[in-house]
Motif scaffolding. Structure first.
Motif, short mmCIF file in Angstrom:
data_model
loop_
_atom_site.label_atom_id
_atom_site.label_comp_id
_atom_site.label_asym_id
_atom_site.label_seq_id
_atom_site.Cartn_x
_atom_site.Cartn_y
_atom_site.Cartn_z
N ALA A 36 -164.40 -0.22 55.88
CA ALA A 36 -163.17 0.29 56.33
C ALA A 36 -162.39 0.57 54.98
CB ALA A 36 -162.50 -0.63 57.38
N PRO A 37 -161.42 1.41 55.08
CA PRO A 37 -160.50 1.74 54.00
C PRO A 37 -159.24 0.47 53.88
CG PRO A 37 -159.83 3.10 55.78
CD PRO A 37 -161.11 2.43 56.18
N LEU A 38 -159.05 0.22 52.75
CA LEU A 38 -157.92 -0.77 52.48
C LEU A 38 -156.58 -0.43 53.13
CD1 LEU A 38 -158.89 -2.13 49.08
CD2 LEU A 38 -159.42 -3.19 51.15
N HIS A 39 -156.43 1.02 52.95
CA HIS A 39 -155.05 1.50 53.39
C HIS A 39 -155.48 2.45 54.33
CE1 HIS A 39 -153.06 -0.87 50.45
NE2 HIS A 39 -154.01 -0.79 49.66
N LEU A 40 -154.44 2.72 55.30
CA LEU A 40 -154.50 3.80 56.31
C LEU A 40 -153.05 4.20 56.68
CD1 LEU A 40 -156.86 2.59 59.32
CD2 LEU A 40 -157.32 4.53 57.66
N ILE A 41 -152.77 5.56 56.19
CA ILE A 41 -151.58 6.36 56.41
C ILE A 41 -151.47 7.21 57.78
CG2 ILE A 41 -149.95 7.88 55.01
CD1 ILE A 41 -151.29 7.29 52.52
N ARG A 42 -150.30 6.91 58.25
CA ARG A 42 -150.40 7.67 59.57
C ARG A 42 -148.81 7.99 59.81
NH1 ARG A 42 -147.45 4.53 63.19
NH2 ARG A 42 -147.23 2.42 62.94
N ASP A 43 -148.53 9.03 60.82
CA ASP A 43 -147.32 9.50 61.11
C ASP A 43 -146.63 8.23 62.07
OD1 ASP A 43 -148.51 9.62 63.50
OD2 ASP A 43 -148.03 12.00 63.53
N ARG A 44 -145.51 8.67 62.62
CA ARG A 44 -144.75 7.52 63.21
C ARG A 44 -144.88 7.76 64.74
NH1 ARG A 44 -142.32 4.53 59.53
NH2 ARG A 44 -140.80 3.53 60.82
N ASP A 45 -145.75 8.36 65.26
CA ASP A 45 -145.84 8.70 66.62
C ASP A 45 -145.97 7.33 67.46
OD1 ASP A 45 -147.36 9.26 69.38
OD2 ASP A 45 -147.65 11.32 68.44
N GLY A 46 -145.29 7.30 68.79
CA GLY A 46 -145.38 6.40 69.43
C GLY A 46 -146.62 5.77 69.94
N TYR A 52 -153.71 -0.48 68.31
CA TYR A 52 -154.22 0.00 66.99
C TYR A 52 -153.95 -1.01 65.94
CZ TYR A 52 -153.79 2.84 62.76
OH TYR A 52 -153.85 3.36 61.58
N ALA A 53 -152.59 -1.48 66.00
CA ALA A 53 -152.32 -2.42 65.14
C ALA A 53 -153.24 -3.73 64.85
CB ALA A 53 -150.98 -3.00 65.17
N ARG A 54 -153.77 -4.13 66.11
CA ARG A 54 -154.76 -5.38 65.98
C ARG A 54 -155.94 -5.15 65.54
NH1 ARG A 54 -152.22 -6.47 71.26
NH2 ARG A 54 -154.19 -5.10 72.15
N ARG A 55 -156.42 -3.90 65.95
CA ARG A 55 -157.72 -3.09 65.48
C ARG A 55 -157.83 -3.00 63.84
NH1 ARG A 55 -161.68 -0.51 68.17
NH2 ARG A 55 -161.02 -1.76 69.75
N ILE A 56 -156.68 -2.14 63.24
CA ILE A 56 -156.50 -2.26 61.90
C ILE A 56 -156.39 -3.66 61.07
CG2 ILE A 56 -155.21 -1.23 60.24
CD1 ILE A 56 -156.47 0.92 61.80
N HIS A 57 -155.76 -4.34 61.67
CA HIS A 57 -155.78 -5.71 60.83
C HIS A 57 -156.86 -6.38 61.01
CE1 HIS A 57 -153.83 -9.33 59.67
NE2 HIS A 57 -154.56 -10.09 60.46
N ALA A 58 -157.88 -6.36 61.96
CA ALA A 58 -158.99 -7.03 62.38
C ALA A 58 -160.05 -6.31 61.30
CB ALA A 58 -159.64 -7.01 63.79
N MET A 59 -159.95 -5.25 61.00
CA MET A 59 -160.86 -4.34 59.91
C MET A 59 -160.46 -4.86 58.57
SD MET A 59 -161.16 -0.87 62.28
CE MET A 59 -162.69 -0.17 61.18
N GLY A 60 -159.48 -5.51 58.31
CA GLY A 60 -159.07 -5.64 56.97
C GLY A 60 -158.25 -4.45 56.29
N SER A 61 -157.65 -3.51 57.11
CA SER A 61 -157.07 -2.62 56.64
C SER A 61 -155.40 -2.50 56.78
CB SER A 61 -157.42 -1.16 57.26
OG SER A 61 -158.66 -0.71 57.11
N ARG A 62 -154.78 -2.00 55.80
CA ARG A 62 -153.06 -2.26 56.14
C ARG A 62 -152.60 -0.76 56.54
NH1 ARG A 62 -150.22 -3.95 50.76
NH2 ARG A 62 -148.65 -3.80 52.44
N ASP A 63 -151.72 -1.04 57.30
CA ASP A 63 -151.16 0.32 58.21
C ASP A 63 -150.12 0.91 57.23
OD1 ASP A 63 -150.55 1.99 60.34
OD2 ASP A 63 -149.38 0.57 61.31
#
Length: 79
Positions: A36-46, A52-63
């Motif tokens: 998993a990448p260390l950083h994920l850049i995304r738009d501000r879509d609702g 999503y936030a829980r999965r990214i955190h569990a994978m060790g990535s920063r949102d």
């Protein structure tokens, strides 16, 4: 999902009504947990919700959501 290096396409999935759970599943399919990448850049879509936030955190990535009202930061997403 694009990688940063030369922006190769990693994964593409399309739906008319994305949910946080669906997006989290797409990220999991695109990146194995150990790669998993260390950083994920995304738009501000609702649609990027708690699942999503829980999965990214569990994978060790920063949102990293883009800044509000900054379409120049979304150039590759909007093309």
């Amino acid at each position: 999902i694009l990688r940063h290096a030369r922006r190769p396409l990693v994964k593409i999935g399309v739906t008319t009504n994305p949910t946080a759970e669906w997006i989290a599943g797409q990220v999991t399919e695109a990146f194995p947990w150990e790669d998993a990448p260390l950083h994920l850049i995304r738009d501000r879509d609702g649609a990027f919700g708690p699942a999503y936030a829980r999965r990214i955190h569990a994978m060790g990535s920063r949102d990293h959501p883009t800044a509000p009202r900054s379409p120049w930061q979304n150039a590759h997403v909007e093309q």
